[in-house]
Design a protein around this motif. Sequence first.
Motif, PDB file in Angstrom:
ATOM      1  N   GLN A 143      61.491  -5.218   5.274  1.00 25.08           N
ATOM      2  CA  GLN A 143      61.748  -6.422   6.051  1.00 25.08           C
ATOM      3  C   GLN A 143      62.891  -6.122   7.004  1.00 25.08           C
ATOM      4  O   GLN A 143      63.981  -5.735   6.563  1.00 25.08           O
ATOM      5  CB  GLN A 143      62.102  -7.608   5.155  1.00 25.08           C
ATOM      6  N   PRO A 150      60.350  -9.842  13.560  1.00 26.43           N
ATOM      7  CA  PRO A 150      59.873  -9.830  12.172  1.00 26.43           C
ATOM      8  C   PRO A 150      58.647  -8.953  11.956  1.00 26.43           C
ATOM      9  O   PRO A 150      58.365  -8.554  10.821  1.00 26.43           O
ATOM     10  CB  PRO A 150      59.569 -11.302  11.883  1.00 26.43           C
ATOM     11  N   ALA A 172      57.896 -13.356   8.083  1.00 25.08           N
ATOM     12  CA  ALA A 172      59.083 -14.115   8.459  1.00 25.08           C
ATOM     13  C   ALA A 172      59.164 -15.456   7.737  1.00 25.08           C
ATOM     14  O   ALA A 172      60.261 -16.003   7.541  1.00 25.08           O
ATOM     15  CB  ALA A 172      59.098 -14.332   9.970  1.00 25.08           C
TER      16      ALA A 172
END
Length: 360
Positions: A143, A150, A172
């Motif tokens: 991430q 994202p 996200a």
Amino acid sequence: MAKHYQDKNRRIEGAPLESAAAVADGQRAGKKKRKKSFWQRTFPCKGDSAGQVILKLLTIIAFLVFLISAGVLLYQGVLLPGLNEKKAQELRSIYTQAQEETVSQEPGEDGVLPKFEPLLEVNADIKGWLTIPNTVIDYPVLQPAPGVDPEYYLYRDYTGQDNNHGSIFIDAASSEGTESKNIILHGHHMRDGQMFNNIMKYCDYDFYRTTPVFTFDSLHEEAQWKVVAVFKANVLASQGEPFAYLRGSFADDSDFLNYVYQVRERSIIDTGVTVNEDDQLITLSTCSYEFDDFRTVVVARKVRPGEDAQVDTSGAAYNPNPLYPDIWYETYGGTAPELTSFEEALAAGQISWYDGALAP
């Protein structure tokens, strides 16, 4: 008279007999077309007609297109998958070695499990590791940092290099990362079998029975997850109203349980795994090719503290009437089931999978 006859036979138009034969041979040879070289037959050259030049050029272009296409197919179908798997294996080796060398898997002072420390030195965006038995899925989960796109890892590997295989990454919508109520993971459905291709296997009842539980360890906790549902979803509004399954958080318990209700009613397989308001979910999403921009989605819940991680799959079965996107019924026929709400269905005795505080 005889001598004159013999002289006539020995001369052709005033030439000796031997010379006449040579001339005849030369005339025949001249009539034969001189054999052209490969270069002359392939490439335009002096003396070619306009049609011959065009034909040769078209042939050359077609051959070049063939070579380029073959090269691209070789690279994408053989070389690139091999390079991607080799790179993934390098990180697996680091992870495996760290697991073997770590005496304790209790989090350190920074709250991170020791086995992840070497991985964080490779990339601080690594947030966990996903392993699904009986598949090739054995990958890090990433991430990007706040403020970064994202979908940064959609077409990048874990080193940040461009790669059409991409990485497994957190959506996200799961704004709290691995602490989100629903951890949403994306991965490409690669035709070479890598990344999330094997997610499709969960549509098969026999495969589900062999693999009802998988592992997702976050940086801070080791955990196993029981598969709750597997369903098909559309993205295009032209195929029917899309189901908003990409939800990482919920307003309250009712909102969460209604989400689970929607997921269960869409599931191709009735797993029988119970869920309640205290559970955490993980959602695995990948592209599916039944229709344009379709998705295959697997939802699982974390094994509860003190709960047996084993799943009795003897009662699992195909759902006789799962809810599909509208385009499914338009194409294959059938009638979509009518859904109400979690609360109404629970009160009507239509829910057997709930085991929380509201259970009768």
